[in-house]
Design a protein around this motif. Structure first.
Motif, PDB file in Angstrom:
ATOM      1  N   HIS A  25       0.820  -1.219   0.000  1.00 49.57           N
ATOM      2  CA  HIS A  25       0.000   0.000   0.000  1.00 49.57           C
ATOM      3  C   HIS A  25       0.851   1.264   0.000  1.00 49.57           C
ATOM      4  O   HIS A  25       0.484   2.257  -0.618  1.00 49.57           O
ATOM      5  N   ARG A  26       1.981   1.250   0.691  1.00 57.01           N
ATOM      6  CA  ARG A  26       2.824   2.451   0.755  1.00 57.01           C
ATOM      7  C   ARG A  26       3.316   2.861  -0.627  1.00 57.01           C
ATOM      8  O   ARG A  26       3.331   4.049  -0.957  1.00 57.01           O
ATOM      9  N   LEU A  27       3.699   1.885  -1.435  1.00 53.87           N
ATOM     10  CA  LEU A  27       4.170   2.185  -2.789  1.00 53.87           C
ATOM     11  C   LEU A  27       3.042   2.755  -3.645  1.00 53.87           C
ATOM     12  O   LEU A  27       3.246   3.691  -4.426  1.00 53.87           O
ATOM     13  N   VAL A  28       1.848   2.228  -3.481  1.00 53.73           N
ATOM     14  CA  VAL A  28       0.699   2.722  -4.246  1.00 53.73           C
ATOM     15  C   VAL A  28       0.352   4.144  -3.821  1.00 53.73           C
ATOM     16  O   VAL A  28       0.082   5.012  -4.660  1.00 53.73           O
ATOM     17  N   ILE A  29       0.370   4.426  -2.521  1.00 55.39           N
ATOM     18  CA  ILE A  29       0.084   5.782  -2.041  1.00 55.39           C
ATOM     19  C   ILE A  29       1.153   6.748  -2.546  1.00 55.39           C
ATOM     20  O   ILE A  29       0.847   7.873  -2.960  1.00 55.39           O
ATOM     21  N   ASP A  30       2.420   6.313  -2.541  1.00 52.36           N
ATOM     22  CA  ASP A  30       3.487   7.148  -3.096  1.00 52.36           C
ATOM     23  C   ASP A  30       3.253   7.430  -4.579  1.00 52.36           C
ATOM     24  O   ASP A  30       3.475   8.543  -5.049  1.00 52.36           O
ATOM     25  N   ALA A  31       2.800   6.425  -5.324  1.00 53.98           N
ATOM     26  CA  ALA A  31       2.538   6.603  -6.757  1.00 53.98           C
ATOM     27  C   ALA A  31       1.397   7.594  -6.985  1.00 53.98           C
ATOM     28  O   ALA A  31       1.481   8.462  -7.861  1.00 53.98           O
ATOM     29  N   ILE A  32       0.337   7.488  -6.190  1.00 51.89           N
ATOM     30  CA  ILE A  32      -0.800   8.399  -6.325  1.00 51.89           C
ATOM     31  C   ILE A  32      -0.367   9.826  -5.980  1.00 51.89           C
ATOM     32  O   ILE A  32      -0.695  10.779  -6.691  1.00 51.89           O
ATOM     33  N   ALA A  33       0.410   9.974  -4.910  1.00 53.09           N
ATOM     34  CA  ALA A  33       0.902  11.298  -4.518  1.00 53.09           C
ATOM     35  C   ALA A  33       1.800  11.878  -5.613  1.00 53.09           C
ATOM     36  O   ALA A  33       1.700  13.060  -5.944  1.00 53.09           O
ATOM     37  N   PHE A  34       2.673  11.045  -6.181  1.00 53.30           N
ATOM     38  CA  PHE A  34       3.553  11.490  -7.256  1.00 53.30           C
ATOM     39  C   PHE A  34       2.742  11.976  -8.451  1.00 53.30           C
ATOM     40  O   PHE A  34       2.999  13.035  -9.019  1.00 53.30           O
ATOM     41  N   LYS A  35       1.734  11.197  -8.819  1.00 56.38           N
ATOM     42  CA  LYS A  35       0.897  11.543  -9.975  1.00 56.38           C
ATOM     43  C   LYS A  35       0.243  12.909  -9.800  1.00 56.38           C
ATOM     44  O   LYS A  35       0.276  13.756 -10.686  1.00 56.38           O
ATOM     45  N   TYR A  36      -0.339  13.145  -8.624  1.00 56.73           N
ATOM     46  CA  TYR A  36      -1.042  14.412  -8.418  1.00 56.73           C
ATOM     47  C   TYR A  36      -0.095  15.569  -8.124  1.00 56.73           C
ATOM     48  O   TYR A  36      -0.394  16.707  -8.463  1.00 56.73           O
ATOM     49  N   ARG A  37       1.045  15.300  -7.515  1.00 57.03           N
ATOM     50  CA  ARG A  37       2.018  16.360  -7.237  1.00 57.03           C
ATOM     51  C   ARG A  37       2.660  16.870  -8.517  1.00 57.03           C
ATOM     52  O   ARG A  37       2.893  18.060  -8.675  1.00 57.03           O
ATOM     53  N   THR A  38       2.928  15.974  -9.469  1.00 54.16           N
ATOM     54  CA  THR A  38       3.631  16.356 -10.698  1.00 54.16           C
ATOM     55  C   THR A  38       2.702  16.611 -11.872  1.00 54.16           C
ATOM     56  O   THR A  38       3.124  17.199 -12.863  1.00 54.16           O
ATOM     57  N   GLY A  39       1.462  16.144 -11.803  1.00 51.71           N
ATOM     58  CA  GLY A  39       0.548  16.294 -12.930  1.00 51.71           C
ATOM     59  C   GLY A  39       0.823  15.305 -14.049  1.00 51.71           C
ATOM     60  O   GLY A  39       0.325  15.453 -15.160  1.00 51.71           O
ATOM     61  N   THR A  40       1.613  14.294 -13.762  1.00 48.32           N
ATOM     62  CA  THR A  40       1.961  13.280 -14.743  1.00 48.32           C
ATOM     63  C   THR A  40       0.726  12.494 -15.169  1.00 48.32           C
ATOM     64  O   THR A  40      -0.081  12.131 -14.322  1.00 48.32           O
ATOM     65  N   PRO A  41       0.578  12.209 -16.453  1.00 48.96           N
ATOM     66  CA  PRO A  41      -0.523  11.315 -16.862  1.00 48.96           C
ATOM     67  C   PRO A  41      -0.319   9.929 -16.242  1.00 48.96           C
ATOM     68  O   PRO A  41       0.809   9.517 -15.979  1.00 48.96           O
ATOM     69  N   TRP A  42      -1.413   9.222 -16.018  1.00 46.09           N
ATOM     70  CA  TRP A  42      -1.320   7.885 -15.417  1.00 46.09           C
ATOM     71  C   TRP A  42      -0.355   7.000 -16.191  1.00 46.09           C
ATOM     72  O   TRP A  42       0.443   6.273 -15.601  1.00 46.09           O
ATOM     73  N   THR A  43      -0.413   7.065 -17.494  1.00 48.61           N
ATOM     74  CA  THR A  43       0.410   6.172 -18.310  1.00 48.61           C
ATOM     75  C   THR A  43       1.898   6.487 -18.228  1.00 48.61           C
ATOM     76  O   THR A  43       2.719   5.677 -18.638  1.00 48.61           O
ATOM     77  N   ASP A  44       2.258   7.651 -17.682  1.00 49.78           N
ATOM     78  CA  ASP A  44       3.666   8.041 -17.571  1.00 49.78           C
ATOM     79  C   ASP A  44       4.232   7.878 -16.166  1.00 49.78           C
ATOM     80  O   ASP A  44       5.301   8.410 -15.869  1.00 49.78           O
ATOM     81  N   LEU A  45       3.532   7.156 -15.293  1.00 50.97           N
ATOM     82  CA  LEU A  45       4.085   6.907 -13.962  1.00 50.97           C
ATOM     83  C   LEU A  45       5.400   6.146 -14.099  1.00 50.97           C
ATOM     84  O   LEU A  45       5.507   5.241 -14.928  1.00 50.97           O
ATOM     85  N   PRO A  46       6.414   6.491 -13.309  1.00 52.44           N
ATOM     86  CA  PRO A  46       7.677   5.751 -13.376  1.00 52.44           C
ATOM     87  C   PRO A  46       7.467   4.259 -13.098  1.00 52.44           C
ATOM     88  O   PRO A  46       6.601   3.874 -12.306  1.00 52.44           O
ATOM     89  N   LYS A  47       8.271   3.445 -13.742  1.00 46.68           N
ATOM     90  CA  LYS A  47       8.129   1.984 -13.677  1.00 46.68           C
ATOM     91  C   LYS A  47       8.280   1.435 -12.263  1.00 46.68           C
ATOM     92  O   LYS A  47       7.691   0.417 -11.932  1.00 46.68           O
ATOM     93  N   HIS A  48       9.071   2.102 -11.400  1.00 43.17           N
ATOM     94  CA  HIS A  48       9.281   1.557 -10.055  1.00 43.17           C
ATOM     95  C   HIS A  48       8.002   1.563  -9.205  1.00 43.17           C
ATOM     96  O   HIS A  48       7.949   0.915  -8.169  1.00 43.17           O
ATOM     97  N   PHE A  49       6.965   2.276  -9.659  1.00 47.39           N
ATOM     98  CA  PHE A  49       5.679   2.245  -8.963  1.00 47.39           C
ATOM     99  C   PHE A  49       4.838   1.049  -9.385  1.00 47.39           C
ATOM    100  O   PHE A  49       3.786   0.799  -8.810  1.00 47.39           O
ATOM    101  N   GLY A  50       5.257   0.347 -10.407  1.00 51.65           N
ATOM    102  CA  GLY A  50       4.493  -0.789 -10.913  1.00 51.65           C
ATOM    103  C   GLY A  50       3.531  -0.347 -11.998  1.00 51.65           C
ATOM    104  O   GLY A  50       3.666   0.727 -12.586  1.00 51.65           O
TER     105      GLY A  50
END
Length: 124
Positions: A25-50
């Motif tokens: 869950h921590r990795l998923v929450i980090d990924a969601i926070a990253f997405k909204y903090r940076t405005g990155t499209p979902w498809t461009d999330l870094p690979k280390h988030f899965g």
């Protein structure tokens, strides 16, 4: 700010009803926070988030089952007045009407010009 362990009991079991075990869950929450903090499209999330689909699905599931509401309510209760309330508007989401910045078009006649019909035949 409460640690990640403070919200862990509020999160669903990592073994969903169907399929395999969920990613941490921590990795998923980090990924969601990253997405909204940076405005990155979902498809461009870094690979280390899965898988971005997995992260997005977990966000939707937790919204539908009330998990996010429980987490935010608990965090507000733990803060008890330690929060400074502020309102911020991100200019990237404040949009003007499509015609707001336009002046008259270059080929348009002046607005004060009037025309009157004539009884005379048109000249060739």
């Amino acid at each position: 700010m409460p640690s990640g362990h403070a919200i862990e009991p509020l999160l669903p079991d990592r073994t969903p009803r169907r399929g395999g075990r969920w990613r941490d869950h921590r990795l998923v929450i980090d990924a969601i926070a990253f997405k909204y903090r940076t405005g990155t499209p979902w498809t461009d999330l870094p690979k280390h988030f899965g898988s971005w689909k997995g992260v997005h699905n977990r966000l939707r599931i937790w919204d539908a089952d009330g998990t996010w509401e429980k987490v935010f309510t608990a965090l507000l209760a733990q803060a008890e007045g330690d929060l400074d309330r502020a309102v911020a508007v991100d200019s990237t989401i404040v949009r003007a009407h499509q015609h707001a910045g336009r002046g008259p078009s270059k080929g348009a006649p002046p607005a004060s010009r009037t025309t009157t019909p004539s009884d005379a035949p048109a000249e060739d």
